[in-house]
Write an enzyme that holds these catalytic residues in place. Structure first.
Site, short mmCIF file in Angstrom:
data_model
loop_
_atom_site.label_atom_id
_atom_site.label_comp_id
_atom_site.label_asym_id
_atom_site.label_seq_id
_atom_site.Cartn_x
_atom_site.Cartn_y
_atom_site.Cartn_z
N SER A 1 2.14 -3.39 -3.67
CA SER A 1 2.07 -2.38 -4.72
C SER A 1 2.24 -2.93 -6.13
CB SER A 1 3.08 -1.25 -4.44
OG SER A 1 2.79 -0.63 -3.19
N GLY B 1 0.79 -1.22 0.00
CA GLY B 1 0.00 0.00 0.00
C GLY B 1 0.83 1.27 0.00
P1 PGA Z 1 -1.15 -3.51 -2.12
O1 PGA Z 1 -1.56 -4.67 -1.07
O2 PGA Z 1 -1.18 -4.16 -3.49
O3 PGA Z 1 -2.21 -2.47 -1.97
O4 PGA Z 1 0.21 -3.05 -1.77
C1 PGA Z 1 -1.12 -5.98 -1.22
C2 PGA Z 1 -1.59 -6.82 -0.07
O5 PGA Z 1 -1.55 -6.35 1.08
O6 PGA Z 1 -2.00 -7.98 -0.25
#
Ligand code: PGA
Length: 263
Positions: free
Chosen positions: A222, A184
């Site tokens: 991400s 995230g």
């Molecule tokens: P993100 O989350 O792709 O938003 O970084 C991945 C996850 O926590 O599974």
């Protein structure tokens, strides 16, 4: 096409999102994308992990997809069976509702809900005994990486569950490597760093089980259409666990396509 022998998985982790109407629109858009340009099941398994509340409606919506898109639970109780455990959903209850997949060990559960290795082991044991396939998440914090402990932390998380997984049950485990600092944050591990850790995880798994060579190891943190192709090209990255980008049908579809193209 690299012709990898391991069929990749792309799984959307919706976390505590979205509202009902948005979920419906998202799934309808995603199904349309699949219908117009199908990603074959043998090229990439697909899953979506909504909230427990939405699991049933997402499952119904996905039933009319042109190809399987599996509903995945984001969590499971550490208590097995049925009983007086307010607020809990057991592996057996999931299975009874034809939910065959579950995320266990996500860093957000480890961190915000104090899920220790022993709690996770109970969840893993119950889920496997109920016949679920587990996407088991591992990953190090930024501090651990900076202290040079990333590999040790991640391999320990794998060894933790090895105490409860029976030999023949490894075929029902998919590992997801998610460096916490990349979740995230918009920061992805470079394909080189991710591949290096995935190779270490594979080596660790192979020491534990002969199935290690054929287990899917997903990357998470991400992942977006802009970095999916590069990540998918790494030999030991066999798919993605996608948070933020799975809340957009087109982004999620493009990520799935990037991994399907490696088959
Ligand atoms: P993100 O989350 O792709 O938003 O970084 C991945 C996850 O926590 O599974």
């Amino acid at each position: 096409m690299s012709g990898s022998a391991i069929t990749p998985w792309v799984v959307g982790n919706w976390k505590m999102n979205p509202m009902q109407a948005d979920a419906k629109a998202l799934l309808q858009d995603f199904k349309k994308l699949l219908q117009n340009n199908e990603i074959k099941e043998q090229d990439c398994y697909l899953g979506i992990a909504p909230t427990m509340l939405a699991l049933g409606s997402v499952q119904s919506e996905l039933a009319s997809s042109v190809r399987p898109v599996y509903p995945v639970a984001q969590d499971v109780s550490r208590i097995a069976g049925t009983g007086a455990y307010t607020g809990e959903v057991s592996a057996e209850l999931l299975k009874d509702q034809q939910i065959d997949f579950v995320l266990i060990g996500h860093s957000e559960r480890r961190e915000f809900f104090a899920e220790t290795a022993s709690i996770l082991n109970e969840k893993v044991k119950n889920a496997l005994n109920a016949g679920l396939t587990i996407i088991y998440c591992v990953g190090e914090s930024l501090e651990q990486r900076e202290n040079g402990q990333a590999e040790q932390v991640v391999l320990q998380q794998i060894c933790d569950i090895a105490t409860v997984v029976q030999a023949e049950q490894w075929k029902n485990i998919v590992v997801a490597y998610e460096p916490i600092w990349a979740i995230g944050t918009g920061k992805t591990a470079s394909p080189e760093d991710a591949q290096a850790m995935h190779a270490k995880i594979r080596a660790g798994l192979t020491q534990i089980t002969p199935l290690g060579a054929s287990m899917a190891i997903l990357y998470g943190g991400s992942v977006k259409p802009e970095n999916a192709v590069e990540l998918a090209a790494c030999p030991d990255i066999n798919g993605a666990l996608v948070g933020g980008a799975s809340l957009n049908a087109e982004s999620f579809y493009k990520i799935a396509q990037a991994f399907a193209n490696t088959k």
